[in-house]
Design a protein around this motif. Structure first.
Motif, PDB file in Angstrom:
ATOM      1  N   ARG A 118       0.801  -0.819  -0.043  1.00 18.78           N
ATOM      2  CA  ARG A 118      -0.043  -0.220   0.094  1.00 18.78           C
ATOM      3  C   ARG A 118       0.860   1.375  -0.585  1.00 18.78           C
ATOM      4  O   ARG A 118       0.738   2.484   0.384  1.00 18.78           O
ATOM      5  N   SER A 119       1.916   1.417  -0.522  1.00 21.47           N
ATOM      6  CA  SER A 119       2.676   2.083  -1.055  1.00 21.47           C
ATOM      7  C   SER A 119       2.940   3.968  -1.172  1.00 21.47           C
ATOM      8  O   SER A 119       1.315   3.222  -2.844  1.00 21.47           O
ATOM      9  N   THR A 120       2.900   4.865  -1.374  1.00 24.22           N
ATOM     10  CA  THR A 120       2.124   5.868  -2.437  1.00 24.22           C
ATOM     11  C   THR A 120       4.413   5.704  -2.806  1.00 24.22           C
ATOM     12  O   THR A 120       4.480   5.406  -2.829  1.00 24.22           O
ATOM     13  N   ASP A 121       3.471   6.592  -4.182  1.00 24.93           N
ATOM     14  CA  ASP A 121       4.885   7.069  -4.576  1.00 24.93           C
ATOM     15  C   ASP A 121       6.160   7.747  -3.327  1.00 24.93           C
ATOM     16  O   ASP A 121       7.255   7.441  -4.810  1.00 24.93           O
ATOM     17  N   THR A 122       5.909   8.364  -2.966  1.00 24.98           N
ATOM     18  CA  THR A 122       6.710   9.253  -1.896  1.00 24.98           C
ATOM     19  C   THR A 122       7.164   7.979  -0.548  1.00 24.98           C
ATOM     20  O   THR A 122       8.705   7.866   0.115  1.00 24.98           O
TER      21      THR A 122
END
Length: 143
Positions: A118-122
Motif C-alpha cells: 500500500r505504498s505511495t510514490d513517496t
C-alpha cells in the motif's frame, strides 16, 4: 512457595533465551502453490503496469531526479542503484483493494530491502522487511 519456584524457573529460562546467540534459519525451498484465482501483476517480460518513483529518501543522492535502475532479467524485476548510493522504488500503476501476495525475493548482500505494501510514490507504506543481517537489522533490533 510454588509461585516463587515457578517465577525462578521462568526467570532462568528467560535469561537463557536472552543470552543465547541468535538462531539463523535455513533458507526454505520455494513452495509450489495453486495459482487458481490469482491475477498476475507482472508479466515476467516487461515493466508494463509498473512505474519507478524517485520521490523517496532512497533517491536523495540524485536529489530525487532518478529512482534507481529497474529492469527485467530472466523473468524477474531487478532493482539496483543507478549511481552509487541512489535507489528508488518500483510500484504498480494500478491500485488494489484486498489482495494476497505470492512472490520470491533474492536480495543481494548489502541493501536492506523488502516488500512495500500500500505504498505511495513517496514511499509511505507498510513494509515487510527482507533482512539478510545476522541476528536482524541493527536499526530495528537495538531498541
Amino acid at each position: 512457595m510454588r509461585p516463587l519456584a515457578a517465577s525462578v524457573l521462568l526467570s532462568a529460562a528467560l535469561a537463557a533465551v536472552l543470552t543465547s546467540p541468535p538462531v539463523c534459519a535455513e533458507i526454505p525451498k520455494p513452495e509450489k502453490f495453486d495459482e487458481t484465482g490469482f491475477v498476475a501483476i507482472f508479466d515476467g517480460k516487461t515493466l508494463d503496469g509498473w512505474k519507478v518513483s524517485a520521490k523517496t529518501g532512497h533517491s536523495g543522492k540524485s536529489k530525487n531526479k532518478s529512482g534507481g535502475k529497474w529492469v527485467v532479467e530472466s523473468g524477474a524485476i531487478v532493482g539496483s542503484q543507478d549511481e552509487p548510493g541512489n535507489g528508488g522504488i518500483v510500484i504498480t500503476e494500478k491500485q488494489y483493494g484486498d489482495f494476497e501476495v505470492a512472490l520470491e525475493m533474492n536480495n543481494d548482500d548489502g541493501p536492506d530491502s523488502g516488500l512495500f505494501l500500500r505504498s505511495t510514490d513517496t514511499g509511505k507504506c507498510y513494509q515487510a522487511m527482507i533482512d539478510y543481517h545476522k541476528g536482524g537489522n541493527p536499526r530495528f533490533t537495538s531498541w
